[in-house]
Structures are given as C-alpha cells and as structure tokens.
Design a protein around this motif. Structure first.
Motif, mmCIF file in Angstrom:
data_model
loop_
_atom_site.group_PDB
_atom_site.id
_atom_site.type_symbol
_atom_site.label_atom_id
_atom_site.label_comp_id
_atom_site.label_asym_id
_atom_site.label_seq_id
_atom_site.Cartn_x
_atom_site.Cartn_y
_atom_site.Cartn_z
ATOM 1 N N TYR A 1 -102.790 58.551 -69.589
ATOM 2 C CA TYR A 1 -101.249 58.269 -70.191
ATOM 3 C C TYR A 1 -100.258 57.642 -69.412
ATOM 4 O O TYR A 1 -99.352 56.947 -69.726
ATOM 5 C CB TYR A 1 -100.870 59.675 -71.106
ATOM 6 N N ALA A 2 -100.327 57.844 -67.920
ATOM 7 C CA ALA A 2 -99.142 57.701 -67.112
ATOM 8 C C ALA A 2 -99.479 56.185 -66.588
ATOM 9 O O ALA A 2 -98.675 55.538 -66.128
ATOM 10 C CB ALA A 2 -99.474 58.248 -65.697
ATOM 11 N N THR A 3 -100.478 55.465 -67.201
ATOM 12 C CA THR A 3 -100.900 54.109 -66.814
ATOM 13 C C THR A 3 -100.523 53.413 -68.249
ATOM 14 O O THR A 3 -100.506 53.641 -69.149
ATOM 15 C CB THR A 3 -102.187 53.692 -66.209
ATOM 16 N N LYS A 4 -100.768 52.000 -67.723
ATOM 17 C CA LYS A 4 -100.615 51.069 -68.972
ATOM 18 C C LYS A 4 -101.905 50.944 -69.697
ATOM 19 O O LYS A 4 -102.946 50.270 -69.299
ATOM 20 C CB LYS A 4 -100.357 49.702 -68.584
ATOM 21 N N VAL A 5 -101.978 51.785 -71.008
ATOM 22 C CA VAL A 5 -103.135 51.748 -71.673
ATOM 23 C C VAL A 5 -102.910 51.261 -73.008
ATOM 24 O O VAL A 5 -101.886 51.584 -73.751
ATOM 25 C CB VAL A 5 -103.643 53.357 -71.862
ATOM 26 N N SER A 6 -103.843 50.186 -73.441
ATOM 27 C CA SER A 6 -103.721 49.855 -74.889
ATOM 28 C C SER A 6 -104.545 50.288 -75.629
ATOM 29 O O SER A 6 -105.667 51.083 -75.397
ATOM 30 C CB SER A 6 -104.000 48.187 -74.659
ATOM 31 N N LEU A 7 -104.424 50.114 -77.004
ATOM 32 C CA LEU A 7 -105.683 50.525 -77.897
ATOM 33 C C LEU A 7 -106.997 49.771 -77.780
ATOM 34 O O LEU A 7 -107.921 50.595 -77.830
ATOM 35 C CB LEU A 7 -104.960 50.182 -79.165
ATOM 36 N N GLU A 8 -106.902 48.746 -77.295
ATOM 37 C CA GLU A 8 -108.311 47.978 -76.781
ATOM 38 C C GLU A 8 -109.020 48.781 -75.808
ATOM 39 O O GLU A 8 -110.194 48.921 -75.703
ATOM 40 C CB GLU A 8 -107.847 46.670 -76.348
ATOM 41 N N ASP A 9 -108.217 49.345 -74.716
ATOM 42 C CA ASP A 9 -108.755 50.102 -73.667
ATOM 43 C C ASP A 9 -109.383 51.427 -74.143
ATOM 44 O O ASP A 9 -110.400 51.698 -73.783
ATOM 45 C CB ASP A 9 -107.669 50.418 -72.735
ATOM 46 N N VAL A 10 -108.703 51.943 -75.091
ATOM 47 C CA VAL A 10 -109.304 53.316 -75.639
ATOM 48 C C VAL A 10 -110.595 52.831 -76.545
ATOM 49 O O VAL A 10 -111.618 53.496 -76.443
ATOM 50 C CB VAL A 10 -108.250 54.054 -76.414
ATOM 51 N N CYS A 11 -110.544 51.832 -77.122
ATOM 52 C CA CYS A 11 -111.757 51.411 -78.153
ATOM 53 C C CYS A 11 -112.964 51.002 -77.209
ATOM 54 O O CYS A 11 -113.972 51.437 -77.494
ATOM 55 C CB CYS A 11 -111.149 50.168 -78.931
ATOM 56 N N ALA A 12 -112.589 50.289 -76.261
ATOM 57 C CA ALA A 12 -113.785 50.228 -75.252
ATOM 58 C C ALA A 12 -114.336 51.318 -74.716
ATOM 59 O O ALA A 12 -115.471 51.353 -74.478
ATOM 60 C CB ALA A 12 -113.217 49.119 -74.178
ATOM 61 N N HIS A 13 -113.526 52.369 -74.194
ATOM 62 C CA HIS A 13 -114.074 53.605 -73.587
ATOM 63 C C HIS A 13 -115.012 54.152 -74.621
ATOM 64 O O HIS A 13 -115.955 54.814 -74.186
ATOM 65 C CB HIS A 13 -112.869 54.314 -73.282
ATOM 66 N N VAL A 14 -114.571 54.243 -75.938
ATOM 67 C CA VAL A 14 -115.139 54.935 -76.881
ATOM 68 C C VAL A 14 -116.447 54.051 -77.556
ATOM 69 O O VAL A 14 -117.256 54.598 -78.377
ATOM 70 C CB VAL A 14 -114.557 55.774 -77.992
ATOM 71 N N ASN A 15 -116.425 52.990 -77.215
ATOM 72 C CA ASN A 15 -117.377 51.901 -77.953
ATOM 73 C C ASN A 15 -117.119 51.980 -79.525
ATOM 74 O O ASN A 15 -118.033 52.003 -80.178
ATOM 75 C CB ASN A 15 -118.645 52.231 -77.488
ATOM 76 N N LEU A 16 -115.960 51.807 -80.002
ATOM 77 C CA LEU A 16 -115.800 51.688 -81.485
ATOM 78 C C LEU A 16 -114.911 50.407 -81.674
ATOM 79 O O LEU A 16 -114.012 50.072 -80.732
ATOM 80 C CB LEU A 16 -115.232 52.838 -81.740
ATOM 81 N N SER A 17 -115.019 49.915 -82.651
ATOM 82 C CA SER A 17 -113.974 48.740 -83.059
ATOM 83 C C SER A 17 -112.631 49.047 -83.368
ATOM 84 O O SER A 17 -112.533 50.461 -83.605
ATOM 85 C CB SER A 17 -114.557 48.024 -84.406
#
Length: 510
Positions: free
Chosen positions: A424-440
């Motif tokens: 959370y303390a870094t610049k995180v986008s929705l795309e970053d979260v999606c890529a991490h969990v491998n979901l669209s």
C-alpha cells in the motif's frame, strides 16, 4: 613500572619514597588514603601498591577489596604494625601478596620485595601475551565484556590490552565513528546442525567471516560478541549514514552466502570515544525490541525508531484508529481487522513481553464483534515461544483458514488483500493487483465488490488512510512524511480524503 604508596602519614610516605629512590624504571606515586588512591588509579594505574591498613576516609582493607573487583592485577603489599597482625593476615585473604612490619622495615627489605614483585609481574605478562589468533579474539571479547558490564574502567582496559597485545582498544575509539548491532536469525539451530551445539566454534566461524569483510573498510574494525546471537560491528571513522548502511547490507549478503545465515541489524549507532561507545552499546540493547516487530533479516535505523509505548488503553485506541464501534462485523472484514491490529502493535513497538497480553485484547475485540474465538487459539498464544510478531500472526492466519474464509471468498481475493497490505505504501494500480492474482480487471472487481461491498481501489484508499491515522496517533512525524509513507503524493488531496473518511482534519485528529 608504576608503584603507589598509600599512607595518611606524610613522614612515612616520604621515608618510603626515599627508600625506593634510585631504582631504575620505577615511577613512584603517592596517595593519602584509599579514596585518593582510587581516584588516581582512574588516571594512571599502578602495577604495585604499598598501602597502610588503618587510614581515614577509606582504609587499606577497603582499597584492596575494591581493587580486587576493578583492578585485579594490581600487586598489593600491606604495611602494618605488630598490633595489626590479624588485619594483615585478613588483607592476604583479600588479595594482598605480602605484608611488611613498619617497626622492622628497611630499605633492603622494601627493595627486595619490590624487585620480587616486578619479576613475577614480568613473567606473568610474558606468559599471558602468547596467544593464538583465536585466543586473541577470546581475550579481546573478554575485555569488551568486562568493560561493558562495568567490571573494569578504561585505564585498566587499556593496561590489560597493552599487556596482552590486543590492539583494538589502543588504536580505535579516537575519532567519531559508528557501530551496528547484528542479530543472527535461528542461531541456535545453525549451531546445533553445523557445530553439534558447540557455540564457541560457531561464534568463531562467524567472527572470522565478518572480520574479513569489515577490515576491508578499516583495518582497526572488529566484531565483538555481545552474547547469545548478537554481535557488535565496529565501523571506525565512518560518519556517513548511507555509506554505513551499504556496508551493513554487504555483511548481510556475504553472511548469507558463505554461512547460510540471515541477520537483522540495528545501524547508524554513533559514538565519539571509548566511554561513549560502551554507553551507546548498553543503550542500543533497549532498541533491539524493534527486531521483534519487523520481518526476518531486517535493517533498523536507530535514528528513525520511536520510543516504545507502554501505558495505553489498547482496546479504545484501536477502536478509535479503526473508526468503528462495537457492531457485529462481517466475516470478510476479519482479515483486514487482524492485519490492522498487528500493524498497530508494530507501530507502537511496546516491550515484547507485553505482546501476549496485547493479543488477548485483540481476541476480546473479535469476540465483542460477534465471533467465537476457540480455546485452542488462546492456548496456542499462551504457549508460543515467538521469535517475531509474525509468529503470533500465523496463529490467527491458520484460524482464519479453519473458518473456511479462503474457500468462501476465493483464494484470489485473499492474495489480493495480502498484496494490498504489503504494497500500500508504494504506487500500486488496479492492473498491478490483477496481474498478481492472475485475474482480469472486470473479474477481480466483481469478486472483490461482492465480498467487501467496495471496489479494490476504494479498499486500498481506506487502508492507506487507516495507516495514516495510525502514524498520526503513534508518531511525531510531520504530515508530509506520513502521506509519503502511506503512498499518497499530495497533501491537500490527502487532507480532503482524510476528513471525508474520518470526519475530522488530520492535524486536529492528531
């Protein structure tokens, strides 16, 4: 060779000084009583002391007793009268080597006794100076321990170091420098597996590897064994914080590469001289509690750690930080609640002995929110011998698994929450979260909102604000620094969001 004559009678002192006049290489000092003698010893330690027994302020018996603890190598010769024979015998039990009767004393008897003492001291010094390299390390660390714990003073430390050819104490500590405290992870396991429990061999193996690294920076650098799995790393002549931190990272990498060990470090401990060094080492022990609240193999900057918080109504404080009441929570909120509580403990950094009590407060909070906490979890908390706070956190994580939270809320959502809590303390986008969990993007957004009632980015925003509130209430960091720590870039935008979320301005909330 230094000799001190201690007697409250001026005529006797001058008479003894006259007897010793002419002895080659002898420097004679005088003291009027035991207290005066001890004060002079702080500045210049004698090798031999001729002392009267009965004196005002501090007598010879007390002088010998105190020197036995502080300066055990000083050679004492007692001067007594016939009537003091029993006291003279007692002085021998205290550590005096010889007594001379004042009534029968002659120049020849005094000179003979002084020469005998010099001969035996020289033989003792010659014998003790012949050490193998590992024996030198042992003696070096023994002197460190004696001085750290106040058993000897600087004068005696330097005298012994010179006699035993331990160079670090004679050559170091003359310029402003730094040191770091190194704590080896799972040191006992490593010692048992590799050295069959021989802690001495394990310590020497570690010291030899680390010394090779630190002597590249400065040949006077040394590693002292502080006890158990902790060591003091000298970084002589260093004044730059960032350069010091890079050196410590180098130690960490090489220790892991060659010994298979991970270590945590308390860095940037400044000192100006020998007294300051030992005082700062003692003080640094109080800051090692921060290791308990960090991840394994962490690096903690001593200049950035707050003082531990001891007195606090933790239940009310956590309730106010989270901005929630006693209403029943949804099961989906439990992981975030537990994560936030452990983050609070990490920020407060209370003494580690209070953690089990603090976790009972968390259990109380969970139970008042409508969940039954099993007796097995409470028992596990009571019995756990934890190395890190995360060891306790694992107990709660396993309980959440038993609640079948993951299967009902999808493994991907659990992974997404963990990713947000870690990044959370870094610049995180929705795309970053999606890529991490491998979901669209659309699939994750739908699942997340079904379970939490808000979007992924709204959850991240809420989590950032809660962490900001935590920092506001537990530290003195300026708001500009706090928003940077929680991943917000604009102070005006932050203030607007904060007031919208908590109903109060950040500065007033503090």
């Amino acid at each position: 060779m230094n000799i001190m004559i201690v007697d409250d009678e001026y005529s006797i002192r001058t008479h003894l000084v006259a007897m010793l006049r002419g002895m080659v290489g002898l420097r004679v000092m005088e003291a009027v009583n035991g207290e005066d003698a001890l004060q002079q010893m702080e500045r210049s330690l004698p090798n031999i002391v001729l002392t009267d027994i009965r004196m005002p302020v501090m007598d010879g018996m007390e002088l010998i007793r105190q020197c036995r603890m502080r300066y055990p190598d000083v050679w004492f010769i007692v001067l007594s009268n016939f009537a003091e024979f029993e006291l003279a015998q007692k002085a021998l039990e205290y550590g005096a080597r010889k007594y001379l009767l004042k009534a029968t004393i002659t120049k020849d008897s005094v000179v003979e006794e002084i020469n005998r003492a010099i001969l035996l001291l020289d033989k003792s010094m010659e014998k003790e100076a012949k050490f193998e390299p590992n024996e030198i390390l042992m003696v070096q660390n023994s002197l460190f321990y004696e001085r750290l714990n106040g058993h000897i003073h600087n004068t005696e430390l330097l005298r012994r170091a010179e006699r035993l050819s331990v160079s670090v104490y004679m050559e170091a500590f003359h310029t402003p420098s730094k040191f770091a405290i190194m704590e080896i992870e799972r040191f006992v396991d490593w010692t048992g597996n590799k050295y069959r429990g021989r802690a001495d061999l394990a310590v020497y193996a570690l010291i030899n590897v680390v010394r090779e690294i630190i002597k590249r920076w400065n040949k006077g650098n040394e590693l002292f064994h502080l006890g158990d799995n902790r060591f003091v790393v000298l970084d002589l002549g260093e004044s730059d914080d960032d350069r010091h931190a890079l050196k410590i990272e180098d130690i960490s990498a090489i220790t892991k590469q060659y010994l298979g060990l991970e270590a945590s470090f308390l860095i940037n401990c400044d000192f100006s001289d020998m007294d300051d060094f030992f005082q700062k080492v003692l003080e640094s022990r109080q800051q090692l509690v921060h290791f308990f609240y960090e991840k394994n193999a962490c690096i903690v900057n001593t200049k950035h750690v707050p003082a531990p918080v001891a007195d606090l109504d933790l239940y009310s404080f956590f309730q106010s930080v989270e901005g929630i009441g006693n209403e029943r929570l949804q099961v989906a909120a439990l992981p975030g609640l537990i994560e936030a509580y452990f983050e609070l403990l990490r920020h407060l950094c209370r003494p580690s002995v209070s953690v089990k009590g603090d976790l009972k407060t968390l259990i109380q909070f969970i139970e008042k929110s409508g969940f039954a906490v099993p007796a097995s979890l409470k028992s596990d908390i009571d019995q756990l011998l934890a190395f890190r706070l995360t060891d306790f956190k694992l107990v709660f994580t396993e309980w959440l698994g038993e609640l079948d939270w993951n299967s009902r809320h999808r493994k991907e959502i659990s992974k997404a929450l963990t990713f947000i809590h870690d990044r959370y303390a870094t610049k995180v986008s929705l795309e970053d979260v999606c890529a991490h969990v491998n979901l669209s993007r659309s699939h994750l957004s739908k699942l997340f909102k079904e379970q939490h009632g808000i979007s992924v980015m709204e959850y991240m925003e809420s989590y950032r604000l809660k962490q900001a509130r935590l920092l506001l209430r537990t530290t003195k960091h300026p708001i500009s620094e706090i928003i940077d720590r929680v991943g917000v870039t604009d102070v005006f935008y932050f203030s607007k969001l904060y007031k919208k979320h908590f109903g109060i301005n950040p500065s007033k909330d503090r």
